[in-house]
Scaffold this active site. Structure first.
Site, PDB file in Angstrom:
ATOM      1  N   HIS A   1       0.625  -1.289  -0.188  1.00  0.00           N
ATOM      2  CA  HIS A   1       0.215   0.034   0.088  1.00  0.00           C
ATOM      3  C   HIS A   1       1.032   1.555  -0.162  1.00  0.00           C
ATOM      4  O   HIS A   1       1.461   1.608   0.607  1.00  0.00           O
ATOM      5  CB  HIS A   1      -0.845  -0.054   1.618  1.00  0.00           C
ATOM      6  CG  HIS A   1      -2.311   1.125   1.233  1.00  0.00           C
ATOM      7  ND1 HIS A   1      -1.971   2.519   0.935  1.00  0.00           N
ATOM      8  CD2 HIS A   1      -3.990   0.257   0.943  1.00  0.00           C
ATOM      9  CE1 HIS A   1      -3.206   2.633   1.173  1.00  0.00           C
ATOM     10  NE2 HIS A   1      -3.838   1.358   0.805  1.00  0.00           N
TER      11      HIS A   1
ATOM     12  N   GLY B   1       5.149  22.480   9.330  1.00  0.00           N
ATOM     13  CA  GLY B   1       6.759  21.204   8.594  1.00  0.00           C
ATOM     14  C   GLY B   1       7.097  21.812   7.969  1.00  0.00           C
ATOM     15  O   GLY B   1       7.113  23.076   6.997  1.00  0.00           O
TER      16      GLY B   1
ATOM     17  N   PRO C   1      11.906  11.636  10.176  1.00  0.00           N
ATOM     18  CA  PRO C   1      13.107  10.510   9.883  1.00  0.00           C
ATOM     19  C   PRO C   1      12.751   9.709   9.672  1.00  0.00           C
ATOM     20  O   PRO C   1      13.157   8.323   8.412  1.00  0.00           O
ATOM     21  CB  PRO C   1      14.347  10.374  10.820  1.00  0.00           C
ATOM     22  CG  PRO C   1      14.036  11.185  11.776  1.00  0.00           C
ATOM     23  CD  PRO C   1      13.247  12.517  11.680  1.00  0.00           C
ATOM     24  N   THR C   2      11.870   8.326  10.742  1.00  0.00           N
ATOM     25  CA  THR C   2      11.483   7.879  10.712  1.00  0.00           C
ATOM     26  C   THR C   2      10.286   7.231  10.594  1.00  0.00           C
ATOM     27  O   THR C   2       9.389   6.263  10.398  1.00  0.00           O
ATOM     28  CB  THR C   2      11.842   7.221  12.298  1.00  0.00           C
ATOM     29  OG1 THR C   2      10.800   7.366  13.208  1.00  0.00           O
ATOM     30  CG2 THR C   2      12.878   7.116  11.805  1.00  0.00           C
ATOM     31  N   ALA C   3       9.007   8.467  11.066  1.00  0.00           N
ATOM     32  CA  ALA C   3       7.388   8.674  10.531  1.00  0.00           C
ATOM     33  C   ALA C   3       6.986   9.588   9.549  1.00  0.00           C
ATOM     34  O   ALA C   3       5.204   9.696   9.591  1.00  0.00           O
ATOM     35  CB  ALA C   3       7.220   9.205  12.077  1.00  0.00           C
ATOM     36  N   GLY C   4       7.982   9.956   9.077  1.00  0.00           N
ATOM     37  CA  GLY C   4       7.366  10.817   7.074  1.00  0.00           C
ATOM     38  C   GLY C   4       6.169  11.710   7.715  1.00  0.00           C
ATOM     39  O   GLY C   4       7.003  13.227   8.746  1.00  0.00           O
TER      40      GLY C   4
END
Length: 329
Positions: A80, A161, A166-169
């Site tokens: 997805h 923003g 960096p990890t959660a977009g």
């Protein structure tokens, strides 16, 4: 009390993480968890909840915090499309709730996501800051991996923003109509390219049905190709119309649908339309259809859509049970 439905989509198919996320909507005043599904092939969890705007605002931020802590998109794999751990957060005004109330909640949650969790936000659909940002597929194009490059372009800077987490977009947040998510599995052995071709013909962007988005996917655990569809306005294109077109488009390939799948909840009106179509094709009249019991409607619609339907999958009933009064969509 104003009432909104929220359908946050999270990028995990892990049942343990899905439960942690869903728990954020449990045991809260004026908030009801209506449904939660998680799928390993899609690597996606879809929560359906409803409640008073400010109370559900807190639940949404808590669930986003869990997602940001538990999901690292650098290691994420799934069929997805996604840009975030909390990927998309639609808000739907229910009953007499003004759209402006839902949009205010969208703005508040968007700011909360950034201020409290450092998650940048795109506003989409009816909350979009520009017409070209309305379509979720356009907002999400390029995926998590392409966010840094995409947001370097002036047209695609975040609404809130400056750079991806960096990890959660990032998160897409917006007001939209009630959506019906409906998939059709093709019989085992049907190649992926058949599902892709059929999806192209069914979706509006490929010249197909209005208010329909579709993808052809292959689910390894099911060992089957799937036509995955979203009906963004079920009053514009009916669910049974989509199902019938998929069947027609499969025929030139010598392929058939095996079963359908409903993700989340569907309005009773959408299910009734499918039942009425099935029964009228068998010779029933409109008046006869209007006298059907709920159980008969679910049975007929299930036969039309190749799935088994239960009362708990109907949005109207889930809402009515949760809030102790009749709620019709």
């Amino acid at each position: 009390m104003y009432l909104v439905e929220v359908v946050p989509n999270f990028s995990t198919g892990d049942p343990v993480k899905a439960k942690l996320i869903a728990d954020c909507f449990r045991n809260r005043k004026n908030v009801a968890l209506l449904n939660c599904t998680a799928d390993a092939d899609h690597n996606r969890c879809v929560v359906t909840a409803a409640g008073a705007p400010q109370e559900i605002r807190s639940a949404l931020i808590d669930s986003a915090r869990v997602a940001a802590e538990e999901i690292d998109l650098n290691a994420h794999r799934g069929v997805h499309p996604r840009i975030g751990a909390l990927d998309v957060l639609p808000v739907v005004p229910l009953e007499e709730t003004p759209e402006s109330v839902a949009d205010e909640l969208v703005r508040q949650v968007g700011q909360d996501l950034f201020d409290k969790l450092g998650l940048p936000v795109y506003f989409y659909e009816k909350s979009a800051s520009a017409p070209f940002r309305r379509n979720l597929a356009d907002v999400r194009r390029g995926g998590f991996e392409g966010l840094a490059k995409k947001t370097s372009e002036p047209l695609w800077r975040f609404d809130i923003g400056e750079k991806p987490h960096p990890t959660a977009g990032a998160v897409a947040v917006g007001v939209r109509k009630i959506l019906v998510a409906f998939n059709m599995f093709l019989k085992e052995g049907t190649p992926l390219n058949v599902a892709v071709r059929v999806a192209e013909r069914v979706r509006f962007s490929g010249g197909g049905l209005k208010c329909v988005k579709a993808l052809g996917l292959f689910l390894e655990r099911e060992n089957r190709a799937q036509v995955s569809m979203n009906l963004t306005d079920f009053t514009c294109t009916r669910v049974h119309t989509v199902a019938e077109l998929v069947k027609v488009e499969l025929k030139p390939f010598g392929a058939e649908a095996e079963r359908g799948e409903l993700i989340g909840l569907a309005p009773y009106a959408a299910i009734y339309d499918a039942a009425e179509y099935m029964l009228m094709c068998q010779g029933a009249g409109a008046e006869q259809c209007r006298t059907l019991s709920v159980e008969d409607v679910l049975d007929a619609a299930g036969r039309e859509l190749f799935l088994e339907l239960e009362r708990g999958q109907i949005l109207d009933f889930a809402l009515s049970d949760a809030f102790g009064r009749e709620i019709k969509i």
